[in-house]
Design an enzyme around this catalytic site. Structure first.
Site, PDB file in Angstrom:
ATOM      1  N   GLU A  21     -22.352 -28.428-101.183  1.00 44.17           N
ATOM      2  CA  GLU A  21     -23.467 -28.994-101.969  1.00 44.17           C
ATOM      3  C   GLU A  21     -23.143 -29.056-103.462  1.00 44.17           C
ATOM      4  O   GLU A  21     -23.868 -29.669-104.229  1.00 44.17           O
ATOM      5  CB  GLU A  21     -24.751 -28.192-101.710  1.00 44.17           C
ATOM      6  CG  GLU A  21     -24.888 -26.890-102.478  1.00 44.17           C
ATOM      7  CD  GLU A  21     -24.082 -25.734-101.895  1.00 44.17           C
ATOM      8  OE1 GLU A  21     -23.266 -25.976-100.978  1.00 44.17           O
ATOM      9  OE2 GLU A  21     -24.255 -24.600-102.375  1.00 44.17           O
TER      10      GLU A  21
ATOM     11  N   HIS B 202     -18.688 -24.303-101.223  1.00 37.83           N
ATOM     12  CA  HIS B 202     -20.020 -24.903-101.426  1.00 37.83           C
ATOM     13  C   HIS B 202     -19.958 -26.428-101.361  1.00 37.83           C
ATOM     14  O   HIS B 202     -19.750 -27.078-102.401  1.00 37.83           O
ATOM     15  CB  HIS B 202     -20.551 -24.512-102.807  1.00 37.83           C
ATOM     16  CG  HIS B 202     -21.003 -23.103-102.924  1.00 37.83           C
ATOM     17  ND1 HIS B 202     -22.299 -22.710-102.668  1.00 37.83           N
ATOM     18  CD2 HIS B 202     -20.338 -21.975-103.256  1.00 37.83           C
ATOM     19  CE1 HIS B 202     -22.419 -21.406-102.860  1.00 37.83           C
ATOM     20  NE2 HIS B 202     -21.245 -20.924-103.215  1.00 37.83           N
TER      21      HIS B 202
ATOM     22  N   CYS C 293     -21.729 -19.778 -98.085  1.00 37.67           N
ATOM     23  CA  CYS C 293     -21.536 -18.625 -98.962  1.00 37.67           C
ATOM     24  C   CYS C 293     -22.422 -17.453 -98.511  1.00 37.67           C
ATOM     25  O   CYS C 293     -22.185 -16.894 -97.454  1.00 37.67           O
ATOM     26  CB  CYS C 293     -21.781 -19.035-100.410  1.00 37.67           C
ATOM     27  SG  CYS C 293     -21.084 -17.883-101.596  1.00 37.67           S
TER      28      CYS C 293
END
Lengths: 77, 225
Positions: free
Chosen positions: B199, B197, B89
Site C-alpha cells: 500500500e 508494504h 507487516c
C-alpha cells in the site's frame, strides 16, 4: 496465589537481543560469558483454585508463542 | 467492478488509512472500517485487510494482543470460509500469532528497525493475491519493521516451499528471515501475510507503483477487472 511464568526463546531460535547484551557485557570488560539469552518473566496473581491445566492454557494461548518460545510455570506462594 | 472490502483497525495500527486508500484506489469503493473490539464483521465481505502498525504497542510480542482481540475470532471464521485475508507487516505478525499462518516474526537479526525499499521476487502465482504478477517477477516495495525476521522450523519451511506457499522472497538479505521469506500463504491460499508494504507503493509520488498490481490482481481475480 502468585504464579510466575518464565518464557524463553527455544534453543536454535536466534536471539538478537541476547547477542547485543552479550556484546555490551564484553564491552564492559566482563570476560568468560559464552552466551546470553533474553527471556521474560510474567507474574500472575490468580485464584487459589486455578488448575495446572488452566495455567497451561494461558501460556499456550497468549503468554508464550510456542512456535518460538518455551515456558515454565512456577507456583510461588 | 467493485468489491466489499474491510480494513481492521487495532489500537496502535498506523497503516490502516494507507491500506484503505489503496483498496479504494483500485476499486473506486471505500472499504468498511472495522474496529478491533467489534465482535462481528460486516456481511458479504470480498476482502479483509489487516494493516501495519504497532497494535497494542507491541506488548508481550508483536501482534500477540491483537491476535486475541474480539474481531480476530470473526476474521478467523471468515478466513475459514475462504474470504481472502491480507496481513501486511503488523498484520502479518497478527496472522502468525493467531495461527492463521505458520511461523513467527522475530526481531530483525541486525537489531535495527529497517525502513527502505527492498527488491522481492514473486515466487508463486497460485493465489489471488499475486494474480497481478508473473511468477519470478522482481518488484520493489518498501519495508518498515523491527520484527520481520521470519522463522519456522525446517520441516515447516520445506512444506511451505513444496506447497508453493512462499509467496514473496527478499532478493537481498534483509532482516535475517529464514530462506529470505517475505510473505507466506495459508494452505488454502486465501490468507497472505507479508512484511513489505504494497500500500506504500501505489502512486508515482511514493517512488514506485509495484504494490498496485497486488490489489488490482486480487480485485480482478475476485470480481473480474
Amino acid at each position: 496465589m502468585k504464579v510466575r511464568v518464565h518464557v524463553s526463546l527455544k534453543p536454535g531460535v536466534l536471539d538478537p537481543q541476547g547477542r547485543a547484551v552479550h556484546h555490551a557485557l564484553e564491552g564492559l570488560g566482563f570476560g568468560g560469558v559464552s552466551d546470553v539469552r533474553v527471556g521474560r518473566s510474567i507474574e500472575l496473581d490468580v485464584a487459589d483454585a486455578t488448575s495446572d491445566a488452566q495455567l497451561k492454557e494461558m501460556c499456550e494461548k497468549l503468554l508464550a508463542n510456542t512456535v518460538i518460545e518455551n515456558y515454565r510455570i512456577e507456583r510461588v506462594a | 467492478m467493485s468489491w466489499r472490502a474491510a480494513v481492521i483497525t487495532f489500537p496502535g495500527s498506523n497503516c490502516d488509512r494507507d491500506m484503505a486508500v489503496a483498496l479504494e484506489r483500485v476499486s473506486g469503493a471505500a472499504p468498511i472500517r472495522v474496529w478491533h473490539g467489534d465482535a462481528d464483521l460486516p456481511d458479504r465481505l470480498d476482502f479483509i485487510a489487516l494493516p501495519g502498525g504497532f497494535s497494542y504497542g507491541d506488548y508481550l510480542r508483536s501482534g500477540a494482543m491483537a491476535a486475541v482481540s474480539p474481531i480476530m475470532r470473526a476474521v478467523a471464521a471468515a478466513a475459514g470460509r475462504g474470504v481472502p485475508v491480507l496481513g501486511v507487516c503488523n498484520g502479518f505478525q497478527v496472522l502468525t500469532e493467531a495461527r492463521l499462518l505458520p511461523g513467527a516474526l522475530l526481531r530483525n537479526a541486525g537489531q535495527n528497525f529497517i525502513c527502505r525499499d527492498v527488491r522481492l521476487r514473486v515466487e508463486t502465482t497460485q493465489s489471488l493475491f499475486i494474480a497481478g504478477y508473473e511468477s519470478g517477477q522482481e518488484i520493489a516495495i518498501p519495508v518498515a519493521h523491527h520484527d520481520g525476521n521470519y522463522f519456522a522450523d525446517e520441516s515447516t519451511l520445506d512444506r511451505l516451499e513444496g506447497e508453493g506457499r512462499v509467496a514473496l522472497r527478499y532478493l537481498d538479505e534483509c532482516n535475517g528471515s529464514r530462506r529470505d521469506i517475505a510473505g507466506v500463504l495459508n494452505e488454502a491460499g486465501n490468507v497472505l501475510g507479508m512484511m513489505p508494504h504494497p500500500e506504500r507503493a501505489i502512486d508515482p509520488a511514493h517512488g514506485g507503483t509495484d504494490g498496485l498490481a497486488l490489489f488490482q490482481g486480487a480485485l480482478g481475480a475476485l470480481v473480474g477487472a
